[in-house]
Design a protein around this motif. Sequence first.
Motif, short mmCIF file in Angstrom:
data_model
loop_
_atom_site.label_atom_id
_atom_site.label_comp_id
_atom_site.label_asym_id
_atom_site.label_seq_id
_atom_site.Cartn_x
_atom_site.Cartn_y
_atom_site.Cartn_z
N GLY A 81 -19.86 11.72 33.85
CA GLY A 81 -18.43 11.10 33.91
C GLY A 81 -17.59 12.07 34.98
N ALA A 82 -18.44 13.15 35.24
CA ALA A 82 -17.78 13.97 36.33
C ALA A 82 -17.73 13.40 37.74
CB ALA A 82 -18.83 15.35 36.55
N SER A 83 -16.49 13.76 38.48
CA SER A 83 -16.27 13.10 39.77
C SER A 83 -17.61 13.37 40.76
CB SER A 83 -15.17 13.86 40.35
OG SER A 83 -15.36 15.20 40.71
N VAL A 84 -17.44 12.56 41.79
CA VAL A 84 -18.83 12.64 42.74
C VAL A 84 -18.69 14.04 43.28
CG1 VAL A 84 -19.39 11.61 44.78
CG2 VAL A 84 -18.60 10.16 43.11
N GLU A 85 -17.83 14.62 43.49
CA GLU A 85 -17.70 15.84 44.20
C GLU A 85 -18.41 16.97 43.32
OE1 GLU A 85 -14.90 13.43 45.86
OE2 GLU A 85 -14.75 14.16 43.82
N VAL A 86 -18.06 16.98 41.96
CA VAL A 86 -18.60 17.81 40.94
C VAL A 86 -20.06 17.56 40.81
CG1 VAL A 86 -18.80 18.89 38.53
CG2 VAL A 86 -16.53 18.27 39.75
N ARG A 87 -20.55 16.25 40.85
CA ARG A 87 -21.83 16.13 40.62
C ARG A 87 -22.80 16.54 41.90
NH1 ARG A 87 -23.22 11.29 37.34
NH2 ARG A 87 -24.36 10.47 39.47
N SER A 88 -22.33 16.31 43.08
CA SER A 88 -22.92 16.57 44.39
C SER A 88 -23.00 18.39 44.29
CB SER A 88 -22.03 16.07 45.50
OG SER A 88 -22.07 14.64 45.60
N TYR A 89 -21.94 19.03 44.16
CA TYR A 89 -21.88 20.57 43.95
C TYR A 89 -23.11 21.00 43.16
CZ TYR A 89 -20.48 25.16 43.38
OH TYR A 89 -20.38 26.61 43.30
N VAL A 90 -23.30 20.41 41.87
CA VAL A 90 -23.96 20.91 41.10
C VAL A 90 -25.49 20.58 41.60
CG1 VAL A 90 -25.04 20.39 38.55
CG2 VAL A 90 -22.59 20.77 38.94
N SER A 91 -25.84 19.13 42.03
CA SER A 91 -27.11 18.72 42.51
C SER A 91 -27.55 19.55 43.64
CB SER A 91 -27.11 17.23 42.59
OG SER A 91 -26.02 17.07 43.75
N GLU A 92 -26.47 19.74 44.32
CA GLU A 92 -26.63 20.80 45.88
C GLU A 92 -27.31 22.13 45.24
OE1 GLU A 92 -23.50 20.24 48.52
OE2 GLU A 92 -23.74 18.14 48.76
N LYS A 93 -26.79 22.63 44.17
CA LYS A 93 -26.96 24.03 43.84
C LYS A 93 -28.56 24.10 43.49
CE LYS A 93 -23.60 26.89 44.06
NZ LYS A 93 -23.61 28.09 44.91
N LEU A 94 -29.15 22.86 42.91
CA LEU A 94 -30.32 22.87 42.80
C LEU A 94 -31.27 22.02 43.80
CD1 LEU A 94 -29.82 21.20 39.00
CD2 LEU A 94 -30.72 23.48 39.65
N GLY A 95 -30.58 21.89 44.74
CA GLY A 95 -31.35 21.50 45.85
C GLY A 95 -31.92 19.97 46.06
N ILE A 96 -30.98 19.12 45.05
CA ILE A 96 -31.47 18.01 45.25
C ILE A 96 -30.27 16.87 45.34
CG2 ILE A 96 -33.52 18.16 43.63
CD1 ILE A 96 -32.33 17.66 41.11
N ALA A 98 -27.55 14.13 43.57
CA ALA A 98 -26.97 13.70 42.26
C ALA A 98 -27.77 12.79 41.86
CB ALA A 98 -25.42 13.35 42.40
N LYS A 99 -28.09 11.59 42.56
CA LYS A 99 -28.87 10.67 41.80
C LYS A 99 -30.27 11.20 41.28
CE LYS A 99 -29.92 5.78 43.21
NZ LYS A 99 -30.01 4.78 44.21
N VAL A 100 -30.82 11.94 41.81
CA VAL A 100 -32.02 12.40 41.50
C VAL A 100 -32.08 13.26 40.24
CG1 VAL A 100 -34.14 14.17 41.89
CG2 VAL A 100 -33.30 12.57 43.82
N LEU A 101 -31.12 14.13 40.16
CA LEU A 101 -30.73 14.93 38.92
C LEU A 101 -30.36 14.36 37.80
CD1 LEU A 101 -30.17 17.66 37.69
CD2 LEU A 101 -27.75 17.84 38.65
N GLU A 102 -29.49 13.34 37.93
CA GLU A 102 -29.13 12.31 36.90
C GLU A 102 -30.57 11.65 36.04
OE1 GLU A 102 -26.51 8.61 35.24
OE2 GLU A 102 -25.98 9.53 37.40
N SER A 103 -31.30 11.17 37.25
CA SER A 103 -32.70 10.58 36.65
C SER A 103 -33.52 11.60 36.00
CB SER A 103 -33.34 10.15 37.90
OG SER A 103 -34.10 11.04 38.65
N TRP A 104 -33.42 12.71 36.25
CA TRP A 104 -34.11 13.91 35.65
C TRP A 104 -33.37 14.07 34.33
CZ3 TRP A 104 -39.10 15.85 35.74
CH2 TRP A 104 -39.76 15.43 36.90
N LEU A 105 -32.49 14.43 34.22
CA LEU A 105 -31.28 14.41 32.93
C LEU A 105 -31.68 13.36 32.14
CD1 LEU A 105 -28.20 15.87 34.40
CD2 LEU A 105 -29.90 17.31 33.16
N VAL A 106 -31.63 12.12 32.51
CA VAL A 106 -31.89 10.95 31.51
C VAL A 106 -33.33 11.01 30.95
CG1 VAL A 106 -32.06 8.40 31.42
CG2 VAL A 106 -30.13 9.35 32.53
N THR A 107 -34.38 11.21 31.96
CA THR A 107 -35.46 11.26 31.36
C THR A 107 -35.89 12.51 30.33
OG1 THR A 107 -36.45 10.32 33.38
CG2 THR A 107 -38.18 11.37 32.00
N LEU A 108 -35.45 13.58 30.65
CA LEU A 108 -35.38 14.74 29.65
C LEU A 108 -34.76 14.41 28.49
CD1 LEU A 108 -34.93 17.94 32.31
CD2 LEU A 108 -36.81 17.12 30.96
#
Length: 170
Positions: A81-96, A98-108
């Motif tokens: 639900g977070a904005s694109v900016e927040v999702r990008s910020y979080v995923s960039e901190k992990l070096g991936i 937002a689309k990749v992070l979401e796919s892993w979160l769904v799988t986990l």
Amino acid sequence: MAYCLAETTGPFGFLSNSNLPRLSKDSYIKFIKKSRNAVSRSREPFIVHFKDKYGDSHDLPPYWVLVNTMDFGMMLTLYRGASVEVRSYVSEKLGITAKVLESWLVTLNTVRNICAHHGRLWNRTLGTKPMIPNRKKPYRPRCAWRAQEIEAVIGGRCCDGAAESLQSRL
């Protein structure tokens, strides 16, 4: 994620559907209902303290307290639900991405739910596949950066290549 959301939308930003722009109205209502339920069921000392001190003016705690009462599915909903900016910020901190992070979160989340309900994972199709990140530059864990910083500070006199040694083990 909670701190980033609080910084961009305020400590109680989740109380407005407009601050979780990627959630439909029905998903938002369900999310708030689940959040209220999680807080009301919680007996954690930080929730008891919040209810005693601020319960008269707030029925839900700020982001950084609320996330500690959420299950994995609720965290996934918050991320989605977070904005694109927040999702990008979080995923960039992990070096991936937002689309990749979401796919892993769904799988986990799927694997967690199967295990929690005593299902079997062997020879099972999960329905979602985690995306493999496409790395243009290699990801370096923070501990490797710290070793390089330490080596730079002491001038390499005592380390004798500790940063390279640490990186080769990672």
